[in-house]
Every structure is written in structure tokens, then in C-alpha cells.
Write a protein that holds these residues in place. Structure first.
Motif, PDB file in Angstrom:
ATOM      1  N   ALA A   1       0.835  -1.204   0.000  1.00 10.60           N
ATOM      2  CA  ALA A   1       0.000   0.000   0.000  1.00 10.60           C
ATOM      3  C   ALA A   1       0.869   1.253   0.000  1.00 10.60           C
ATOM      4  N   LEU A   2       1.961   1.231   0.759  1.00 10.30           N
ATOM      5  CA  LEU A   2       2.884   2.376   0.749  1.00 10.30           C
ATOM      6  C   LEU A   2       3.522   2.563  -0.623  1.00 10.30           C
ATOM      7  N   GLN A   3       3.910   1.484  -1.251  1.00  9.99           N
ATOM      8  CA  GLN A   3       4.489   1.586  -2.595  1.00  9.99           C
ATOM      9  C   GLN A   3       3.477   2.172  -3.566  1.00  9.99           C
ATOM     10  N   PHE A   4       2.224   1.739  -3.459  1.00  7.60           N
ATOM     11  CA  PHE A   4       1.179   2.266  -4.336  1.00  7.60           C
ATOM     12  C   PHE A   4       0.974   3.760  -4.093  1.00  7.60           C
ATOM     13  N   LEU A   5       0.874   4.158  -2.822  1.00  5.68           N
ATOM     14  CA  LEU A   5       0.658   5.569  -2.514  1.00  5.68           C
ATOM     15  C   LEU A   5       1.820   6.443  -2.986  1.00  5.68           C
ATOM     16  N   ILE A   6       3.040   5.960  -2.800  1.00  9.15           N
ATOM     17  CA  ILE A   6       4.202   6.731  -3.262  1.00  9.15           C
ATOM     18  C   ILE A   6       4.189   6.839  -4.784  1.00  9.15           C
ATOM     19  N   THR A   7       3.910   5.733  -5.463  1.00  7.59           N
ATOM     20  CA  THR A   7       3.849   5.755  -6.934  1.00  7.59           C
ATOM     21  C   THR A   7       2.768   6.718  -7.407  1.00  7.59           C
ATOM     22  N   ALA A   8       1.572   6.625  -6.800  1.00  7.06           N
ATOM     23  CA  ALA A   8       0.469   7.497  -7.211  1.00  7.06           C
ATOM     24  C   ALA A   8       0.805   8.961  -6.955  1.00  7.06           C
ATOM     25  N   ALA A   9       1.427   9.260  -5.809  1.00  9.33           N
ATOM     26  CA  ALA A   9       1.773  10.647  -5.490  1.00  9.33           C
ATOM     27  C   ALA A   9       2.810  11.196  -6.470  1.00  9.33           C
ATOM     28  N   VAL A  10       3.826  10.413  -6.766  1.00  9.44           N
ATOM     29  CA  VAL A  10       4.862  10.885  -7.683  1.00  9.44           C
ATOM     30  C   VAL A  10       4.283  11.079  -9.084  1.00  9.44           C
ATOM     31  N   VAL A  11       3.480  10.145  -9.546  1.00 10.85           N
ATOM     32  CA  VAL A  11       2.875  10.283 -10.875  1.00 10.85           C
ATOM     33  C   VAL A  11       1.980  11.519 -10.908  1.00 10.85           C
ATOM     34  N   TYR A  12       1.195  11.728  -9.854  1.00 11.94           N
ATOM     35  CA  TYR A  12       0.286  12.871  -9.838  1.00 11.94           C
ATOM     36  C   TYR A  12       1.053  14.193  -9.809  1.00 11.94           C
ATOM     37  N   PHE A  13       2.001  14.310  -8.866  1.00 16.17           N
ATOM     38  CA  PHE A  13       2.671  15.594  -8.689  1.00 16.17           C
ATOM     39  C   PHE A  13       3.725  15.885  -9.743  1.00 16.17           C
ATOM     40  N   LEU A  14       4.318  14.860 -10.340  1.00 14.95           N
ATOM     41  CA  LEU A  14       5.357  15.105 -11.342  1.00 14.95           C
ATOM     42  C   LEU A  14       4.864  14.997 -12.781  1.00 14.95           C
ATOM     43  N   MET A  15       3.716  14.351 -12.996  1.00 16.98           N
ATOM     44  CA  MET A  15       3.255  14.172 -14.375  1.00 16.98           C
ATOM     45  C   MET A  15       1.861  14.752 -14.608  1.00 16.98           C
ATOM     46  N   VAL A  16       0.874  14.342 -13.814  1.00 13.03           N
ATOM     47  CA  VAL A  16      -0.516  14.726 -14.072  1.00 13.03           C
ATOM     48  C   VAL A  16      -0.746  16.210 -13.793  1.00 13.03           C
ATOM     49  N   LEU A  17      -0.345  16.687 -12.627  1.00  9.84           N
ATOM     50  CA  LEU A  17      -0.583  18.078 -12.252  1.00  9.84           C
ATOM     51  C   LEU A  17       0.118  19.068 -13.185  1.00  9.84           C
ATOM     52  N   PRO A  18       1.415  18.878 -13.486  1.00 12.39           N
ATOM     53  CA  PRO A  18       2.036  19.813 -14.440  1.00 12.39           C
ATOM     54  C   PRO A  18       1.389  19.774 -15.825  1.00 12.39           C
ATOM     55  N   MET A  19       0.999  18.594 -16.281  1.00 10.86           N
ATOM     56  CA  MET A  19       0.356  18.506 -17.599  1.00 10.86           C
ATOM     57  C   MET A  19      -1.003  19.194 -17.581  1.00 10.86           C
ATOM     58  N   ALA A  20      -1.761  19.055 -16.501  1.00 13.75           N
ATOM     59  CA  ALA A  20      -3.059  19.727 -16.402  1.00 13.75           C
ATOM     60  C   ALA A  20      -2.882  21.244 -16.407  1.00 13.75           C
ATOM     61  N   LYS A  21      -1.879  21.742 -15.677  1.00 16.23           N
ATOM     62  CA  LYS A  21      -1.615  23.189 -15.668  1.00 16.23           C
ATOM     63  C   LYS A  21      -1.187  23.668 -17.044  1.00 16.23           C
ATOM     64  N   TYR A  22      -0.356  22.889 -17.716  1.00 16.46           N
ATOM     65  CA  TYR A  22       0.089  23.255 -19.058  1.00 16.46           C
ATOM     66  C   TYR A  22      -1.089  23.320 -20.020  1.00 16.46           C
ATOM     67  N   LEU A  23      -1.962  22.307 -19.984  1.00 17.68           N
ATOM     68  CA  LEU A  23      -3.121  22.294 -20.876  1.00 17.68           C
ATOM     69  C   LEU A  23      -4.083  23.436 -20.559  1.00 17.68           C
ATOM     70  N   ALA A  24      -4.236  23.779 -19.272  1.00 16.89           N
ATOM     71  CA  ALA A  24      -5.102  24.901 -18.899  1.00 16.89           C
ATOM     72  C   ALA A  24      -4.533  26.219 -19.436  1.00 16.89           C
ATOM     73  N   ARG A  25      -3.205  26.391 -19.345  1.00 10.31           N
ATOM     74  CA  ARG A  25      -2.572  27.601 -19.890  1.00 10.31           C
ATOM     75  C   ARG A  25      -2.754  27.679 -21.398  1.00 10.31           C
ATOM     76  N   GLN A  26      -2.592  26.552 -22.076  1.00 10.72           N
ATOM     77  CA  GLN A  26      -2.765  26.529 -23.530  1.00 10.72           C
ATOM     78  C   GLN A  26      -4.205  26.884 -23.909  1.00 10.72           C
ATOM     79  N   GLU A  27      -5.172  26.356 -23.159  1.00 12.90           N
ATOM     80  CA  GLU A  27      -6.584  26.647 -23.431  1.00 12.90           C
ATOM     81  C   GLU A  27      -6.881  28.122 -23.178  1.00 12.90           C
ATOM     82  N   ALA A  28      -6.306  28.695 -22.117  1.00 12.83           N
ATOM     83  CA  ALA A  28      -6.518  30.115 -21.832  1.00 12.83           C
ATOM     84  C   ALA A  28      -5.923  30.982 -22.935  1.00 12.83           C
ATOM     85  N   ARG A  29      -4.731  30.631 -23.411  1.00  9.27           N
ATOM     86  CA  ARG A  29      -4.129  31.375 -24.524  1.00  9.27           C
ATOM     87  C   ARG A  29      -4.984  31.281 -25.781  1.00  9.27           C
TER      88      ARG A  29
END
Length: 181
Positions: free
Chosen positions: A102-130
Motif C-alpha cells: 500500500a505504501l508503494q502504491f501511494l508513493i507511486t500514485a503521489a509521484v505520478v500525480y505531482f510530477l506528471m498529471v498536475l504539471p500537464m493539467a496546468k500546461y493544458l489549462a494555460r494553452q486553453e486560456a491562450r
């Protein structure tokens, strides 16, 4: 005999259509993206496992055993394990390995979210606003007057002068857009 030949040709046509569908599936870009994601995910799993074994387990070891797999509860006494990990007697519940997974899963999910999903969502939101800002500017800008528009205005003025109503024709044309004429 002809019935059997017909069935064989139907089977060949179905197999050919299945192969054509499979070829089309492979040629789409999604398959390549998926393959890359699986390879990166496998490499990423090794990193997470190293973090859990090298950082998390020693932190847990400060309070007890350094290996989470050693935490267990025995349902039926006496619980005896062999050196190779097999159960000799009793019914052990290895809840420590579940917590470790469970700890391995939570760490994997957190790293994927904070290093991949969140930055990509912010990037796509900026592109849509532009994109919306560019579309808003294009909608607010007046349409440029072309030579054809000026020539049409001159023609309409000359026709209106002949009829004696030049002033009202110019006012109507300037208030109406080029598409409304």
C-alpha cells in the motif's frame, strides 16, 4: 462440396477482416504511446521499490522490524515458518507485506500525480486560456476594410446620388457590416 467451399471462403474473409482490424489498431499512435508508458512504468516501479526499501523501511525499522514483511498475526497457534518462508504450522496473516504494498502504491500514485498529471493539467489549462484569449481578440477586432468594400460603397453612393438619397445610403452602409449588405 460447394457448401464447404463457401464456408471456407467465409472463414478466410473473416480472418482477413480481423487481421485488417488488428493492423489498423497497431498503426494508430496510441499503441506506441502505450508501449512507451509500460516501459517507463516498469522502470519507475524499480525506483519506487528502491525508495520504499531504502527510506520507508528504515523509518519503520526505527519503531520495530526493518522489513515490513516480518509483521504478521497468527490466527491459529503455533505459527512456525521455515527459513525459505513456507508455513510449517498455524495460519499466519502477513499484514506487513500488505502495508508495504500500500505504501508503494501511494508513493507511486503521489509521484505520478505531482510530477506528471498536475504539471500537464496546468500546461493544458494555460494553452486553453491562450487559445481563448486569441479567439477573443480575433472576435473583438473590427474586420478590415478591403478594396472591394470601398468600391462597393462608391458604387452604392453613385446609385444613391442618381436616385437622390445619397446621405441615407452612406449611413445605412456604414452601420451595416460587410456581410449584411
Amino acid at each position: 462440396m460447394t457448401r464447404r467451399v463457401t464456408e471456407v471462403s467465409k472463414t478466410k474473409k473473416e480472418a482477413a477482416s480481423i487481421l485488417d482490424g488488428f493492423k489498423a489498431f497497431l498503426m494508430r499512435g496510441n499503441v506506441i504511446d502505450l508501449a512507451v508508458a509500460v516501459v517507463i512504468g516498469a522502470a519507475f516501479t524499480n525506483i519506487v521499490n528502491s525508495v520504499v526499501k531504502g527510506v520507508i523501511n528504515p523509518l519503520v525499522g526505527a519503531f520495530g522490524s526493518q522489513n515490513l514483511d516480518h509483521y504478521s498475526v497468527c490466527l491459529k497457534d503455533p505459527c512456525k515458518m521455515a527459513a525459505d518462508g513456507t508455513v510449517k504450522s498455524g495460519v499466519p496473516i502477513l499484514w506487513g507485506s500488505v502495508v508495504g504494498s500500500a505504501l508503494q502504491f501511494l508513493i507511486t500514485a503521489a509521484v505520478v500525480y505531482f510530477l506528471m498529471v498536475l504539471p500537464m493539467a496546468k500546461y493544458l489549462a494555460r494553452q486553453e486560456a491562450r487559445k481563448k484569449a486569441r479567439e477573443g481578440q480575433a472576435a473583438n477586432e473590427p474586420t478590415p476594410v478591403t478594396e472591394v468594400d470601398v468600391l462597393q460603397d462608391i458604387r452604392d453612393l453613385l446609385v444613391a446620388q442618381r436616385n437622390g438619397s445619397a446621405d441615407s445610403a452612406v449611413t445605412q452602409q456604414r452601420t451595416a457590416g460587410p456581410d449584411e449588405r
